[in-house]
Design an enzyme around this catalytic site. Structure first.
Site, PDB file in Angstrom:
ATOM      1  N   GLU A  50      -4.719  -0.811  -1.488  1.00  0.00           N
ATOM      2  CA  GLU A  50      -5.940  -0.718  -0.710  1.00  0.00           C
ATOM      3  C   GLU A  50      -6.534  -0.206  -1.627  1.00  0.00           C
ATOM      4  O   GLU A  50      -7.230   0.965  -1.864  1.00  0.00           O
ATOM      5  CB  GLU A  50      -5.733  -0.503   0.964  1.00  0.00           C
ATOM      6  CG  GLU A  50      -6.975  -0.522   1.333  1.00  0.00           C
ATOM      7  CD  GLU A  50      -6.997  -0.331   2.956  1.00  0.00           C
ATOM      8  OE1 GLU A  50      -6.024   0.253   2.877  1.00  0.00           O
ATOM      9  OE2 GLU A  50      -8.085   0.371   3.723  1.00  0.00           O
ATOM     10  N   ASP A 109       0.925  -1.430   0.235  1.00  0.00           N
ATOM     11  CA  ASP A 109      -0.316  -0.389   0.364  1.00  0.00           C
ATOM     12  C   ASP A 109       1.253   1.516   0.067  1.00  0.00           C
ATOM     13  O   ASP A 109       0.625   2.257   1.013  1.00  0.00           O
ATOM     14  CB  ASP A 109      -1.476   0.184   1.185  1.00  0.00           C
ATOM     15  CG  ASP A 109      -2.020  -1.338   1.107  1.00  0.00           C
ATOM     16  OD1 ASP A 109      -1.824  -1.970   0.650  1.00  0.00           O
ATOM     17  OD2 ASP A 109      -2.449  -0.758   2.308  1.00  0.00           O
ATOM     18  N   GLN A 148       8.351 -12.778  21.787  1.00  0.00           N
ATOM     19  CA  GLN A 148       8.521 -14.581  22.370  1.00  0.00           C
ATOM     20  C   GLN A 148       8.946 -14.932  21.635  1.00  0.00           C
ATOM     21  O   GLN A 148       8.462 -15.688  21.024  1.00  0.00           O
ATOM     22  CB  GLN A 148       6.294 -14.457  22.125  1.00  0.00           C
ATOM     23  CG  GLN A 148       5.467 -12.930  23.334  1.00  0.00           C
ATOM     24  CD  GLN A 148       4.768 -13.732  23.601  1.00  0.00           C
ATOM     25  OE1 GLN A 148       4.218 -14.351  23.580  1.00  0.00           O
ATOM     26  NE2 GLN A 148       3.475 -12.829  23.007  1.00  0.00           N
ATOM     27  N   CYS A 152      -2.154  -2.610   7.779  1.00  0.00           N
ATOM     28  CA  CYS A 152      -2.384  -3.304   6.705  1.00  0.00           C
ATOM     29  C   CYS A 152      -0.606  -4.255   6.894  1.00  0.00           C
ATOM     30  O   CYS A 152      -0.954  -5.995   6.462  1.00  0.00           O
ATOM     31  CB  CYS A 152      -2.191  -2.556   5.485  1.00  0.00           C
ATOM     32  SG  CYS A 152      -3.761  -1.787   5.590  1.00  0.00           S
ATOM     33  N   LYS A 200      -6.797  -5.415  -3.175  1.00  0.00           N
ATOM     34  CA  LYS A 200      -6.879  -5.620  -2.149  1.00  0.00           C
ATOM     35  C   LYS A 200      -8.709  -4.561  -1.000  1.00  0.00           C
ATOM     36  O   LYS A 200      -8.110  -3.301  -0.981  1.00  0.00           O
ATOM     37  CB  LYS A 200      -6.017  -6.123  -1.041  1.00  0.00           C
ATOM     38  CG  LYS A 200      -5.292  -4.884  -0.476  1.00  0.00           C
ATOM     39  CD  LYS A 200      -4.108  -5.096   0.528  1.00  0.00           C
ATOM     40  CE  LYS A 200      -2.846  -4.560   1.500  1.00  0.00           C
ATOM     41  NZ  LYS A 200      -4.340  -3.337   2.066  1.00  0.00           N
ATOM     42  N   VAL A 240       2.946   0.363   4.539  1.00  0.00           N
ATOM     43  CA  VAL A 240       2.447   1.483   5.177  1.00  0.00           C
ATOM     44  C   VAL A 240       0.620   0.533   5.202  1.00  0.00           C
ATOM     45  O   VAL A 240       0.411  -0.145   4.545  1.00  0.00           O
ATOM     46  CB  VAL A 240       2.543   2.660   5.036  1.00  0.00           C
ATOM     47  CG1 VAL A 240       4.046   2.822   4.647  1.00  0.00           C
ATOM     48  CG2 VAL A 240       1.823   2.787   3.840  1.00  0.00           C
ATOM     49  N   THR A 241       0.609   0.447   6.682  1.00  0.00           N
ATOM     50  CA  THR A 241       1.173   1.510   7.394  1.00  0.00           C
ATOM     51  C   THR A 241       1.277   0.473   8.385  1.00  0.00           C
ATOM     52  O   THR A 241       0.851  -1.303   9.035  1.00  0.00           O
ATOM     53  CB  THR A 241      -0.069   2.032   8.514  1.00  0.00           C
ATOM     54  OG1 THR A 241      -1.078   1.598   8.871  1.00  0.00           O
ATOM     55  CG2 THR A 241       0.154   3.622   7.387  1.00  0.00           C
TER      56      THR A 241
END
Ligand code: C5J
Length: 227
Positions: free
Chosen positions: A72, A24, A202, A162, A129, A157-158
């Protein structure tokens, strides 16, 4: 050299199985006076991504790594835009409203397209999309499977919207993801920092994180190996 010094651990680029996804990088989000700025955002936070991302894309092309761009946006009649998305935000700054660069986030409008500096070249796939994630209602999964891709270098981005949504979607589909930290951008510096922390926390819950200065030499290593 195909190993990237990444966090939380080194990431080994798999030759022939890696693609670069550029999410995007559209005028509506990046350009001064555009949709993003009209919402009160500092587009400078996104524009600083352009030079390192241009260098990364160039290195990927040289290495023969598949480059996939996303945009987008929605059909002009908004038939693919859920009402819950359409009615959010300030009136007159909603999807489909007129903006400085055409109707906001509408396919075919100037603002919907990718900034000149990162324009796709012939043969590169551009995925349109309707959602935040690049897999939702698109051909992306089929494309990656048929090309034998198992790893993604994620940029664009961002970061917290996204980029995160797509990275999470890739995890559920079994891909290994390296998010390139200086090639993703957020209007909000705190979200940028924490968004990247969340990817690699993690033991790499969503993937790996590395700067383009670590990824580009590894891509050059791939190019040498492939030659
Ligand atoms: C947003 C995106 N932020 N590409 N879209 O609405 O992250």
């Amino acid at each position: 050299m195909t190993e990237v010094a990444a966090e939380p651990s080194p990431f080994t680029l798999a030759e022939g199985r890696t693609a670069l996804i550029v999410i995007d990088m559209q005028r509506d989000f990046l350009l001064p006076g555009g949709f993003g700025e009209s919402l009160g955002n500092d587009v400078g936070q996104l524009l600083k991504v352009v030079p390192p991302l241009a260098a990364l894309i160039a290195a990927a092309r040289t290495a023969g790594v598949m480059v996939i761009h996303t945009r987008e946006g929605h059909q002009p009649d908004l038939s693919d835009c859920p009402p819950a998305k359409l009615t959010r935000g300030a009136p007159s700054k909603r999807i489909g409203d007129p903006g400085k660069y055409g109707r906001i986030l509408i396919r075919g409008e100037y603002g919907h397209d990718i900034v000149d500096e990162l324009a796709p070249v012939d043969g590169e796939l551009v995925i349109d999309k309707p959602g935040k994630g690049a897999f939702y209602a698109t051909e992306l999964q089929d494309v990656l499977v048929s090309a034998g891709i198992t790893q993604l270098l994620v940029t664009g981005v961002t970061t917290e919207v996204c980029v995160h949504t797509t990275t999470r979607e890739t995890n559920d589909r079994g891909y290994e993801c390296l998010v390139v930290s200086d090639c993703v951008g957020s209007y909000f510096p705190d979200f940028q920092r924490i968004g990247l922390e969340m990817i690699k926390a993690q033991g790499g819950i969503f993937g790996w994180v590395a700067d383009s200065s670590a990824v580009i030499p590894a891509l050059r290593g791939l190019a040498t190996t492939a030659a």
